[in-house]
Design a protein around this motif. Structure first.
Motif, PDB file in Angstrom:
ATOM      1  N   GLY A  17      40.657 -25.367  92.440  1.00 14.95           N
ATOM      2  CA  GLY A  17      40.207 -24.209  91.683  1.00 14.95           C
ATOM      3  C   GLY A  17      40.040 -22.983  92.564  1.00 14.95           C
ATOM      4  N   GLU A  18      39.521 -23.193  93.770  1.00 13.64           N
ATOM      5  CA  GLU A  18      39.356 -22.078  94.707  1.00 13.64           C
ATOM      6  C   GLU A  18      40.716 -21.579  95.200  1.00 13.64           C
ATOM      7  OE1 GLU A  18      38.049 -19.192  97.365  1.00 13.64           O
ATOM      8  OE2 GLU A  18      37.160 -20.074  95.562  1.00 13.64           O
ATOM      9  N   LEU A  19      41.634 -22.491  95.430  1.00  9.56           N
ATOM     10  CA  LEU A  19      42.976 -22.092  95.874  1.00  9.56           C
ATOM     11  C   LEU A  19      43.691 -21.299  94.794  1.00  9.56           C
ATOM     12  CD1 LEU A  19      45.299 -22.312  97.963  1.00  9.56           C
ATOM     13  CD2 LEU A  19      45.938 -24.481  96.861  1.00  9.56           C
ATOM     14  N   GLY A  20      43.586 -21.750  93.543  1.00  6.16           N
ATOM     15  CA  GLY A  20      44.240 -21.052  92.438  1.00  6.16           C
ATOM     16  C   GLY A  20      45.746 -20.972  92.641  1.00  6.16           C
ATOM     17  N   ASP A  21      46.283 -19.782  92.443  1.00 13.61           N
ATOM     18  CA  ASP A  21      47.730 -19.569  92.610  1.00 13.61           C
ATOM     19  C   ASP A  21      48.066 -18.925  93.951  1.00 13.61           C
ATOM     20  OD1 ASP A  21      48.357 -20.640  90.081  1.00 13.61           O
ATOM     21  OD2 ASP A  21      47.807 -18.745  89.115  1.00 13.61           O
ATOM     22  N   LYS A  22      47.096 -18.884  94.853  1.00 13.94           N
ATOM     23  CA  LYS A  22      47.334 -18.277  96.167  1.00 13.94           C
ATOM     24  C   LYS A  22      48.200 -19.192  97.032  1.00 13.94           C
ATOM     25  CE  LYS A  22      42.943 -17.769  97.387  1.00 13.94           C
ATOM     26  NZ  LYS A  22      42.129 -18.302  96.281  1.00 13.94           N
ATOM     27  N   LEU A  23      48.893 -18.611  97.990  1.00 12.81           N
ATOM     28  CA  LEU A  23      49.676 -19.416  98.936  1.00 12.81           C
ATOM     29  C   LEU A  23      48.754 -20.231  99.833  1.00 12.81           C
ATOM     30  CD1 LEU A  23      52.467 -16.913 100.078  1.00 12.81           C
ATOM     31  CD2 LEU A  23      52.692 -18.869  98.531  1.00 12.81           C
ATOM     32  N   TYR A  24      47.701 -19.567 100.317  1.00 15.57           N
ATOM     33  CA  TYR A  24      46.710 -20.200 101.186  1.00 15.57           C
ATOM     34  C   TYR A  24      45.327 -19.816 100.675  1.00 15.57           C
ATOM     35  CZ  TYR A  24      50.743 -20.594 104.307  1.00 15.57           C
ATOM     36  OH  TYR A  24      51.984 -20.877 104.832  1.00 15.57           O
ATOM     37  N   PHE A  25      44.315 -20.478 101.169  1.00 16.98           N
ATOM     38  CA  PHE A  25      42.962 -20.180 100.707  1.00 16.98           C
ATOM     39  C   PHE A  25      42.569 -18.742 101.045  1.00 16.98           C
ATOM     40  CE2 PHE A  25      42.840 -24.766 100.509  1.00 16.98           C
ATOM     41  CZ  PHE A  25      42.053 -24.998  99.389  1.00 16.98           C
ATOM     42  N   ASN A  26      43.160 -18.214 102.115  1.00 19.90           N
ATOM     43  CA  ASN A  26      42.872 -16.842 102.536  1.00 19.90           C
ATOM     44  C   ASN A  26      43.739 -15.825 101.809  1.00 19.90           C
ATOM     45  OD1 ASN A  26      41.439 -15.004 104.211  1.00 19.90           O
ATOM     46  ND2 ASN A  26      43.209 -14.855 105.583  1.00 19.90           N
ATOM     47  N   GLY A  27      44.661 -16.298 100.986  1.00 20.46           N
ATOM     48  CA  GLY A  27      45.582 -15.397 100.296  1.00 20.46           C
ATOM     49  C   GLY A  27      47.012 -15.609 100.763  1.00 20.46           C
ATOM     50  N   GLU A  28      47.550 -14.586 101.419  1.00 21.42           N
ATOM     51  CA  GLU A  28      48.943 -14.647 101.870  1.00 21.42           C
ATOM     52  C   GLU A  28      49.100 -15.295 103.238  1.00 21.42           C
ATOM     53  OE1 GLU A  28      51.685 -13.598 100.071  1.00 21.42           O
ATOM     54  OE2 GLU A  28      50.234 -13.375  98.447  1.00 21.42           O
ATOM     55  N   SER A  29      48.006 -15.430 103.967  1.00 23.27           N
ATOM     56  CA  SER A  29      48.117 -15.933 105.344  1.00 23.27           C
ATOM     57  C   SER A  29      47.267 -17.183 105.559  1.00 23.27           C
ATOM     58  CB  SER A  29      47.706 -14.848 106.345  1.00 23.27           C
ATOM     59  OG  SER A  29      46.370 -14.443 106.111  1.00 23.27           O
ATOM     60  N   PHE A  30      47.756 -18.070 106.405  1.00 23.23           N
ATOM     61  CA  PHE A  30      47.053 -19.289 106.803  1.00 23.23           C
ATOM     62  C   PHE A  30      45.767 -18.908 107.533  1.00 23.23           C
ATOM     63  CE2 PHE A  30      46.277 -22.705 109.886  1.00 23.23           C
ATOM     64  CZ  PHE A  30      46.400 -23.835 109.100  1.00 23.23           C
ATOM     65  N   GLY A  31      44.663 -19.565 107.178  1.00 25.07           N
ATOM     66  CA  GLY A  31      43.398 -19.157 107.776  1.00 25.07           C
ATOM     67  C   GLY A  31      42.414 -20.299 107.972  1.00 25.07           C
ATOM     68  N   PHE A  32      41.146 -19.940 108.054  1.00 25.62           N
ATOM     69  CA  PHE A  32      40.062 -20.833 108.459  1.00 25.62           C
ATOM     70  C   PHE A  32      39.900 -22.035 107.525  1.00 25.62           C
ATOM     71  CE2 PHE A  32      35.335 -21.550 109.004  1.00 25.62           C
ATOM     72  CZ  PHE A  32      35.393 -21.966 110.319  1.00 25.62           C
ATOM     73  N   VAL A  33      39.910 -21.799 106.215  1.00 25.39           N
ATOM     74  CA  VAL A  33      39.712 -22.894 105.267  1.00 25.39           C
ATOM     75  C   VAL A  33      40.921 -23.831 105.272  1.00 25.39           C
ATOM     76  CG1 VAL A  33      39.182 -23.503 102.877  1.00 25.39           C
ATOM     77  CG2 VAL A  33      38.250 -21.401 103.846  1.00 25.39           C
ATOM     78  N   ASP A  34      42.123 -23.256 105.351  1.00 29.02           N
ATOM     79  CA  ASP A  34      43.334 -24.073 105.442  1.00 29.02           C
ATOM     80  C   ASP A  34      43.263 -24.992 106.652  1.00 29.02           C
ATOM     81  OD1 ASP A  34      44.947 -22.572 103.295  1.00 29.02           O
ATOM     82  OD2 ASP A  34      44.442 -20.973 104.698  1.00 29.02           O
ATOM     83  N   LEU A  35      42.868 -24.414 107.763  1.00 33.70           N
ATOM     84  CA  LEU A  35      42.761 -25.163 109.018  1.00 33.70           C
ATOM     85  C   LEU A  35      41.698 -26.253 108.937  1.00 33.70           C
ATOM     86  CD1 LEU A  35      42.801 -23.545 112.530  1.00 33.70           C
ATOM     87  CD2 LEU A  35      40.953 -25.082 111.905  1.00 33.70           C
TER      88      LEU A  35
ATOM     89  N   ALA B 267      34.738 -23.926 104.179  1.00 34.68           N
ATOM     90  CA  ALA B 267      34.923 -24.855 105.302  1.00 34.68           C
ATOM     91  C   ALA B 267      33.741 -25.816 105.385  1.00 34.68           C
ATOM     92  CB  ALA B 267      35.088 -24.084 106.607  1.00 34.68           C
ATOM     93  N   ASP B 268      32.544 -25.297 105.132  1.00 32.67           N
ATOM     94  CA  ASP B 268      31.350 -26.147 105.109  1.00 32.67           C
ATOM     95  C   ASP B 268      31.423 -27.139 103.948  1.00 32.67           C
ATOM     96  OD1 ASP B 268      28.445 -26.521 106.126  1.00 32.67           O
ATOM     97  OD2 ASP B 268      28.190 -26.268 103.971  1.00 32.67           O
ATOM     98  N   TYR B 269      31.978 -26.718 102.829  1.00 35.43           N
ATOM     99  CA  TYR B 269      32.162 -27.613 101.679  1.00 35.43           C
ATOM    100  C   TYR B 269      33.088 -28.771 102.057  1.00 35.43           C
ATOM    101  CZ  TYR B 269      33.412 -29.167  96.958  1.00 35.43           C
ATOM    102  OH  TYR B 269      33.603 -29.936  95.839  1.00 35.43           O
ATOM    103  N   VAL B 270      34.157 -28.461 102.769  1.00 36.70           N
ATOM    104  CA  VAL B 270      35.081 -29.509 103.222  1.00 36.70           C
ATOM    105  C   VAL B 270      34.336 -30.526 104.086  1.00 36.70           C
ATOM    106  CG1 VAL B 270      37.098 -29.992 104.682  1.00 36.70           C
ATOM    107  CG2 VAL B 270      37.149 -28.070 103.080  1.00 36.70           C
ATOM    108  N   ASP B 271      33.528 -30.035 105.010  1.00 40.29           N
ATOM    109  CA  ASP B 271      32.796 -30.933 105.918  1.00 40.29           C
ATOM    110  C   ASP B 271      31.734 -31.761 105.204  1.00 40.29           C
ATOM    111  OD1 ASP B 271      34.160 -30.481 108.222  1.00 40.29           O
ATOM    112  OD2 ASP B 271      32.555 -29.422 109.259  1.00 40.29           O
ATOM    113  N   ASN B 272      30.937 -31.118 104.381  1.00 44.63           N
ATOM    114  CA  ASN B 272      29.749 -31.770 103.846  1.00 44.63           C
ATOM    115  C   ASN B 272      29.924 -32.411 102.478  1.00 44.63           C
ATOM    116  OD1 ASN B 272      27.780 -31.218 105.985  1.00 44.63           O
ATOM    117  ND2 ASN B 272      28.151 -29.082 105.467  1.00 44.63           N
TER     118      ASN B 272
END
Length: 220
Positions: free
Chosen positions: A139-157, A100-105
């Protein structure tokens, strides 16, 4: 006694969108107050955020919480009974905060450079940084549905509000985000299937019209 919540916000703000999504994910009712940020700032905003004088600000029972990611973490901690946004595992939580900090900065700094239409050289540098940053996130997302894995989370938001600005970036800068970063666009579409996201993000063309009006009026 029911919590009193007021959100000082501005509809085109990607940072405000984060808070709107978090509140929607938790099913929390609140009063929204629209701020005209390029005009005179309201006395309430200056009172509640005297340091940065920026939105969003969440006022919870008269007490202000400032800065979007800080607000989202506050919401997640106070209303922890539903839809957790941060992982419970300390390491995974630290990783979510890192990205999330990477997204901001990193990413948002590239967006700002790309948005500076008058400086062609800086715009090109910003576009290159923007694409590189999105590829790192792919690259961090990879083949996951969301950055947190199976569920929508902090990085997605943290990231998905930028989708409402994709059309503006592509139209003004002459490149295709889907062409460069197809996984990010697939992930964006997946996020937009969530009601909390779809109702919190404005129409990208409305954002573009706002941007053109701002450029015409203020020159930036």
């Amino acid at each position: 006694m029911e919590d009193e919540l007021v959100l000082l916000d501005s509809w085109p703000s990607s940072f405000g969108m984060r808070v709107r999504i978090a509140l929607a994910e938790k099913g929390i009712k609140y009063e929204a107050t629209e701020e005209e940020l390029l005009e005179q700032k309201s006395p309430l905003l200056l009172q509640m955020n005297p340091v940065h004088k920026k939105i969003p600000v969440l006022i919870h029972n008269g007490k202000p919480v400032c800065e979007s990611l800080n607000i989202v973490q506050y919401i997640d901690q106070v209303w922890n009974h539903k839809s957790p946004l941060l992982p419970s595992d300390p390491y995974q939580r630290s990783q979510a905060r890192f990205w999330a900090d990477y997204v901001d900065n990193k990413l948002f700094m590239a967006v700002r450079k790309t948005m500076r239409w008058k400086d062609g050289e800086e715009q090109e540098a910003g576009k290159k940084e923007l694409i590189e940053s999105l590829k790192v996130l792919e690259g961090e997302l990879g083949d996951k549905l969301y950055f947190n894995g199976e569920s929508f989370g902090f990085v997605d938001l943290a990231l998905v509000p930028l989708a409402s600005w994709f059309y503006s970036l592509e139209t003004r800068s002459g490149f295709s985000i889907e062409g460069e970063c197809p996984k990010i666009i697939s992930w964006t579409k997946r996020c937009l299937e969530k009601e909390s996201v779809a109702k919190s993000l404005p129409d990208p063309r409305k954002v573009y019209d706002y941007l053109l009006e701002r450029i015409k009026k203020y020159g930036f």
